[in-house]
Design a protein around this motif. Structure first.
Motif, PDB file in Angstrom:
ATOM      1  N   VAL A 122       0.851  -1.185   0.000  1.00  0.00           N
ATOM      2  CA  VAL A 122       0.000   0.000   0.000  1.00  0.00           C
ATOM      3  C   VAL A 122       0.888   1.236   0.000  1.00  0.00           C
ATOM      4  N   ALA A 123       0.614   2.153  -0.921  1.00  0.00           N
ATOM      5  CA  ALA A 123       1.394   3.394  -1.016  1.00  0.00           C
ATOM      6  C   ALA A 123       0.504   4.583  -0.674  1.00  0.00           C
ATOM      7  N   SER A 124       1.083   5.552   0.028  1.00  0.00           N
ATOM      8  CA  SER A 124       0.314   6.725   0.412  1.00  0.00           C
ATOM      9  C   SER A 124       1.252   7.891   0.700  1.00  0.00           C
ATOM     10  N   THR A 125       0.768   9.098   0.394  1.00  0.00           N
ATOM     11  CA  THR A 125       1.498  10.281   0.832  1.00  0.00           C
ATOM     12  C   THR A 125       1.410  10.373   2.351  1.00  0.00           C
ATOM     13  N   ALA A 126       2.422  10.955   2.952  1.00  0.00           N
ATOM     14  CA  ALA A 126       2.486  11.010   4.417  1.00  0.00           C
ATOM     15  C   ALA A 126       2.047  12.352   4.978  1.00  0.00           C
ATOM     16  N   ALA A 152       4.338  15.189   8.483  1.00  0.00           N
ATOM     17  CA  ALA A 152       3.781  13.837   8.470  1.00  0.00           C
ATOM     18  C   ALA A 152       2.583  13.746   9.405  1.00  0.00           C
ATOM     19  N   GLY A 153       1.520  13.123   8.912  1.00  0.00           N
ATOM     20  CA  GLY A 153       0.331  12.914   9.725  1.00  0.00           C
ATOM     21  C   GLY A 153       0.414  11.601  10.479  1.00  0.00           C
ATOM     22  N   MET A 154      -0.615  11.346  11.270  1.00  0.00           N
ATOM     23  CA  MET A 154      -0.645  10.127  12.066  1.00  0.00           C
ATOM     24  C   MET A 154      -1.272   8.951  11.320  1.00  0.00           C
ATOM     25  N   GLY A 155      -1.872   9.224  10.146  1.00  0.00           N
ATOM     26  CA  GLY A 155      -2.593   8.179   9.428  1.00  0.00           C
ATOM     27  C   GLY A 155      -1.770   6.947   9.117  1.00  0.00           C
ATOM     28  N   ILE A 156      -0.564   7.137   8.554  1.00  0.00           N
ATOM     29  CA  ILE A 156       0.270   5.991   8.187  1.00  0.00           C
ATOM     30  C   ILE A 156       0.757   5.259   9.433  1.00  0.00           C
ATOM     31  N   ILE A 157       1.028   5.991  10.505  1.00  0.00           N
ATOM     32  CA  ILE A 157       1.446   5.359  11.751  1.00  0.00           C
ATOM     33  C   ILE A 157       0.324   4.460  12.285  1.00  0.00           C
TER      34      ILE A 157
END
Length: 238
Positions: free
Chosen positions: A132-136, A145-150
């Motif tokens: 899965v790839a996503s902007t941070a 950087a947001g908390m979403g990927i974490i």
């Protein structure tokens, strides 16, 4: 006039045409730039840890479909439901990448923008063996950087792979994320930084520490990628 332009851009044939052109332009860019890889054995390092969550800065995202080098590297990318997202979705699907539509925003608009459903779909994709790839970035706040990927890494148990891509020839837009449009016939660099693992029992303090580490790693990857293609003055800005 603005309404007419908006309606034209929303028409399916225009979106398909733009998406098709964008995909073929990016293919030309990828094929005509001589890319270096840092570290040189980056694929050998990463492959045993797949499926993984690939993180990159917004505005540097156009060439990311090409990090998938084998048919066995199944991947999906998070793309917003905004009108501009339609062009991106058509382009990446033409380049062999699946799409997950929704927002990475975990603020007040999270539910409205399809964030909950997208988050669930990303977890399921990782369980099914997709990368899965996503902007941070936090939306509209470049290089934060947001908390979403974490949260995604904690929920899925999969590692985050921070990386950056840069080309020596480019056009930079004057928008919030300083989008880089890569140009053909130059040099390119792909830089990967050590993975970030989020424990399943990570508390708020641990998650904030790892969020800051992701932000620092992405900035370092960007600095190194820019330097390697002769753009040290742009280090840290894509």
């Amino acid at each position: 006039m603005k309404k007419l332009l908006r309606n034209v851009l929303r028409s399916s044939w225009v979106q398909r045409a733009v998406g098709f052109f964008a995909a073929e332009w990016l293919r030309l860019v990828w094929l005509t730039n001589k890319f270096s890889f840092d570290p040189p054995d980056i694929y050998e390092i990463v492959e045993p840890q797949l499926p993984a969550i690939f993180a990159f800065w917004h505005g540097q995202h156009f060439l990311t479909p090409f990090i998938k080098t084998k048919e066995s590297h199944r991947a999906k990318v998070l793309i917003s439901r905004h009108r501009d997202g339609e062009f991106n979705a058509i382009a990446v699907e033409r380049l062999g990448i699946g799409t997950i539509r929704g927002s990475g925003d975990h603020g007040g608009a999270f539910h409205r923008k399809g964030g909950v459903g997208a988050f669930r779909e990303m977890v399921q994709a990782l369980e099914q063996g997709y990368n899965v790839a996503s902007t941070a970035d936090v939306p509209k706040r470049a290089r934060v950087a947001g908390m979403g990927i974490i949260m995604l890494a904690r929920e899925s148990g999969r590692p985050i792979m921070p990386f950056a891509m840069a080309t020596s020839r480019f056009i930079r837009l004057h928008n919030w994320d300083r989008t880089t449009i890569n140009l053909p016939f130059g040099r390119g660099a792909l830089v990967g930084i050590e993975p970030i693992i989020v424990p399943p029992d990570a508390d708020a303090a641990t998650m904030e520490k790892l969020r800051a580490a992701l932000e620092a790693n992405l900035n370092e990857a960007t600095r190194r990628a820019c330097a390697q293609v002769g753009r040290p003055e742009q280090a840290g800005h894509g």
